[in-house]
Write an enzyme that holds these catalytic residues in place. Structure first.
Site, PDB file in Angstrom:
ATOM      1  N   ARG A  27     -48.193  55.341  -2.174  1.00  0.00           N
ATOM      2  CA  ARG A  27     -48.912  56.598  -3.259  1.00  0.00           C
ATOM      3  C   ARG A  27     -48.377  57.716  -1.989  1.00  0.00           C
ATOM      4  O   ARG A  27     -48.633  58.485  -2.595  1.00  0.00           O
ATOM      5  CB  ARG A  27     -50.553  56.736  -2.583  1.00  0.00           C
ATOM      6  N   HIS A  67     -46.809  61.474  -4.086  1.00  0.00           N
ATOM      7  CA  HIS A  67     -47.511  62.502  -3.407  1.00  0.00           C
ATOM      8  C   HIS A  67     -46.757  63.253  -2.894  1.00  0.00           C
ATOM      9  O   HIS A  67     -46.608  64.431  -3.657  1.00  0.00           O
ATOM     10  CB  HIS A  67     -48.782  61.853  -3.387  1.00  0.00           C
ATOM     11  N   TRP A 117     -56.765  47.257  -9.012  1.00  0.00           N
ATOM     12  CA  TRP A 117     -56.450  46.481 -10.028  1.00  0.00           C
ATOM     13  C   TRP A 117     -56.501  45.696 -10.733  1.00  0.00           C
ATOM     14  O   TRP A 117     -56.081  45.258 -11.692  1.00  0.00           O
ATOM     15  CB  TRP A 117     -55.111  47.426 -10.642  1.00  0.00           C
TER      16      TRP A 117
HETATM   17 FE1  FMI Z   1     -51.786  56.283  -8.171  1.00  0.00          FE
HETATM   18  N1  FMI Z   1     -53.883  56.561  -7.761  1.00  0.00           N
HETATM   19  N2  FMI Z   1     -51.755  57.692 -10.488  1.00  0.00           N
HETATM   20  N3  FMI Z   1     -49.610  55.572  -8.715  1.00  0.00           N
HETATM   21  N4  FMI Z   1     -51.577  54.784  -6.392  1.00  0.00           N
HETATM   22  C1  FMI Z   1     -54.640  55.461  -6.950  1.00  0.00           C
HETATM   23  C2  FMI Z   1     -54.044  54.752  -5.795  1.00  0.00           C
HETATM   24  C3  FMI Z   1     -52.812  54.697  -5.910  1.00  0.00           C
HETATM   25  C4  FMI Z   1     -52.588  58.146 -10.329  1.00  0.00           C
HETATM   26  C5  FMI Z   1     -54.210  57.874  -9.788  1.00  0.00           C
HETATM   27  C6  FMI Z   1     -54.856  57.501  -8.411  1.00  0.00           C
HETATM   28  C7  FMI Z   1     -49.214  56.110  -9.705  1.00  0.00           C
HETATM   29  C8  FMI Z   1     -49.759  57.240  -9.983  1.00  0.00           C
HETATM   30  C9  FMI Z   1     -50.895  57.470 -10.534  1.00  0.00           C
HETATM   31  C10 FMI Z   1     -50.711  54.026  -6.225  1.00  0.00           C
HETATM   32  C11 FMI Z   1     -49.065  54.824  -6.394  1.00  0.00           C
HETATM   33  C12 FMI Z   1     -48.756  55.247  -7.760  1.00  0.00           C
HETATM   34  C13 FMI Z   1     -55.479  55.974  -6.818  1.00  0.00           C
HETATM   35  C14 FMI Z   1     -56.790  55.993  -6.110  1.00  0.00           C
HETATM   36  C15 FMI Z   1     -55.897  57.215  -7.883  1.00  0.00           C
HETATM   37  C16 FMI Z   1     -57.086  57.783  -8.735  1.00  0.00           C
HETATM   38  C17 FMI Z   1     -56.569  56.457  -5.326  1.00  0.00           C
HETATM   39  C18 FMI Z   1     -58.015  56.841  -4.242  1.00  0.00           C
HETATM   40  O1  FMI Z   1     -57.997  56.156  -2.606  1.00  0.00           O
HETATM   41  O2  FMI Z   1     -58.592  56.713  -4.428  1.00  0.00           O
HETATM   42  C19 FMI Z   1     -52.534  58.738 -11.647  1.00  0.00           C
HETATM   43  C20 FMI Z   1     -53.501  58.822 -13.342  1.00  0.00           C
HETATM   44  C21 FMI Z   1     -53.212  60.542 -10.691  1.00  0.00           C
HETATM   45  C22 FMI Z   1     -51.978  60.318  -9.510  1.00  0.00           C
HETATM   46  C23 FMI Z   1     -51.208  58.638 -11.068  1.00  0.00           C
HETATM   47  O3  FMI Z   1     -50.689  59.163 -12.369  1.00  0.00           O
HETATM   48  C24 FMI Z   1     -47.503  56.347  -9.513  1.00  0.00           C
HETATM   49  C25 FMI Z   1     -46.607  57.049  -9.942  1.00  0.00           C
HETATM   50  C26 FMI Z   1     -47.503  55.749  -8.048  1.00  0.00           C
HETATM   51  C27 FMI Z   1     -46.275  54.876  -6.961  1.00  0.00           C
HETATM   52  C28 FMI Z   1     -45.006  54.907  -8.305  1.00  0.00           C
HETATM   53  C29 FMI Z   1     -51.200  52.984  -5.686  1.00  0.00           C
HETATM   54  C30 FMI Z   1     -49.644  52.082  -4.182  1.00  0.00           C
HETATM   55  C31 FMI Z   1     -52.066  53.176  -5.626  1.00  0.00           C
HETATM   56  C32 FMI Z   1     -53.385  52.552  -3.737  1.00  0.00           C
HETATM   57  C33 FMI Z   1     -53.112  53.639  -2.771  1.00  0.00           C
HETATM   58  C34 FMI Z   1     -54.385  52.905  -1.951  1.00  0.00           C
HETATM   59  O4  FMI Z   1     -54.398  53.589  -0.574  1.00  0.00           O
HETATM   60  O5  FMI Z   1     -54.457  51.327  -2.220  1.00  0.00           O
END
Ligand code: FMI
Length: 342
Positions: free
Chosen positions: A97, A101, A240
């Site tokens: 992430r 970001h 998820w």
């Molecule tokens: Fe995602 N993400 N993500 N994400 N992301 C996370 C966790 C998370 C969104 C929203 C979102 C991508 C795209 C997008 C990734 C990988 C990727 C969370 C939860 C949210 C709300 C954060 C939390 O800790 O509460 C969108 C909708 C908005 C930014 C979106 O377009 C993409 C492109 C990727 C990688 C290529 C991963 C691995 C996580 C898990 C993080 C964790 O701490 O477990």
């Protein structure tokens, strides 16, 4: 938590390596750098061996004679050793992430943002509400940066994501070095990262700003097989799918096959839940409601190899958006710890 433990069991069965965290200062990588976007056409040539670039495009430094596999190994070993993070999910997902970001601020309309300058390290970017929780990944990488002070922040954040994907059994991601830290005045404005409460047309527009079409967008969001949402970060809660620290196409399989109900959670935020304790964001659900996205979700649910291939390409592109690399900076294909028998 037993599923989390069971799944990491697949990735942690390796010899432990000590991390040498001895060296002193974190690299500022204050390397002389000139942005091409200064209205002076002459600067579109040289001193980078004649490399020309469009306005605002960053030109990477020539690759230093350094052992990047050693940095990979240090990150990978620390992921393996500190496996208790986030109820035994480990640091893999949060590192992915951070890589996303720190790259996903790119705007192709003016070539601003992106991974090149490593600007996540500045408070203004770190404190963007969309970046809540990423401080954990930054803190994780701090001793690695002390150990390898010569690596730039942008190279480190992106390499962290590549390492994490590969160590969680994902595809190989080609990675190139040469990003150069940029000063604080280049930090992009907050609010450039997507908003998870939106629908398909919003997702399409946002990813178009990053230069991605539908296929790349759906592949990238497939990374939501990893990790979980946290009340304290985004207001959403839950993983998820069943194996949040193993890179699979489970996100697509689960999205299509589970029975999802729209709920308002304890934080008053709307999310989709199933009866297995998994969740989906509104933007995730948009991928099955929109017919064009849905076709791709079905394709990736059916064929994990196709998903791995497309994800690898799209993720490498995300990490390299707006960067022109000199020819000698060849992509690295790192070996995993398993492949090195470490
Ligand atoms: Fe995602 N993400 N993500 N994400 N992301 C996370 C966790 C998370 C969104 C929203 C979102 C991508 C795209 C997008 C990734 C990988 C990727 C969370 C939860 C949210 C709300 C954060 C939390 O800790 O509460 C969108 C909708 C908005 C930014 C979106 O377009 C993409 C492109 C990727 C990688 C290529 C991963 C691995 C996580 C898990 C993080 C964790 O701490 O477990």
């Amino acid at each position: 938590m037993s599923t989390f433990r069971a799944t990491i069991g697949r990735t942690v069965n390796r010899k432990s390596l000590a991390i040498l965290a001895g060296l002193t200062s974190v690299a500022g990588s204050a390397v002389a750098y000139q942005n091409y976007n200064n209205g002076n056409k002459k600067n579109n040539l040289k001193p980078w061996g004649g490399l020309a670039a469009a306005p605002g495009v960053h030109v990477a430094e020539k690759e230093a004679k350094r052992d990047y596999q050693e940095v990979y190994n240090a990150i990978a070993t620390k992921i393996r050793d500190e496996d208790e993070y986030d109820n035994y999910i480990g640091y893999g997902p949060v590192l992915v992430r951070l890589a996303w970001h720190s790259s996903g601020t790119f705007d192709r309309n003016d070539n601003s943002g992106g991974s090149f300058g490593g600007t996540y390290r500045f408070k203004k970017e770190m404190n963007d509400p969309s970046n809540k929780g990423l401080q954990n990944a930054f803190d994780f990488l701090r001793p690695i940066h002390e150990q390898f002070p010569w690596i730039s922040s942008g190279d480190l954040y992106t390499l962290g994501g590549v390492t994490a994907v590969q160590e969680m059994m994902g595809p190989k991601i080609p990675w190139r070095s040469g990003r150069v830290d940029q000063p604080e005045n280049t930090v992009p404005d907050n609010g450039r990262l997507p908003d998870a409460s939106q629908g398909a047309s919003y997702v399409r527009n946002l990813f178009d700003r990053l230069g991605f079409g539908d296929r790349e967008t759906v592949a990238l969001i497939g990374a939501h097989a990893l990790g979980k949402t946290h009340y304290e970060n985004s207001g959403y809660e839950g993983p998820w799918g069943p194996s949040p620290n193993v890179f699979t196409n489970d996100f697509f399989v689960n999205l299509l096959n589970a029975h999802w109900t729209l709920n308002t959670n304890k934080k008053g935020v709307k999310q989709w839940d199933n009866d297995q304790g998994h969740m989906m964001l509104p933007t995730d659900m948009a991928l099955v409601k929109d017919p064009k996205y849905r076709k791709l979700v079905e394709e990736y649910a059916k064929d994990q190899d196709v998903f791995f291939r497309d994800f690898s390409k799209a993720f490498a592109k995300l990490l390299e958006n707006n960067i022109k690399f000199p020819d000698q900076n060849k992509p690295h294909y790192f070996k995993t710890l398993d492949e090195q028998d470490l």
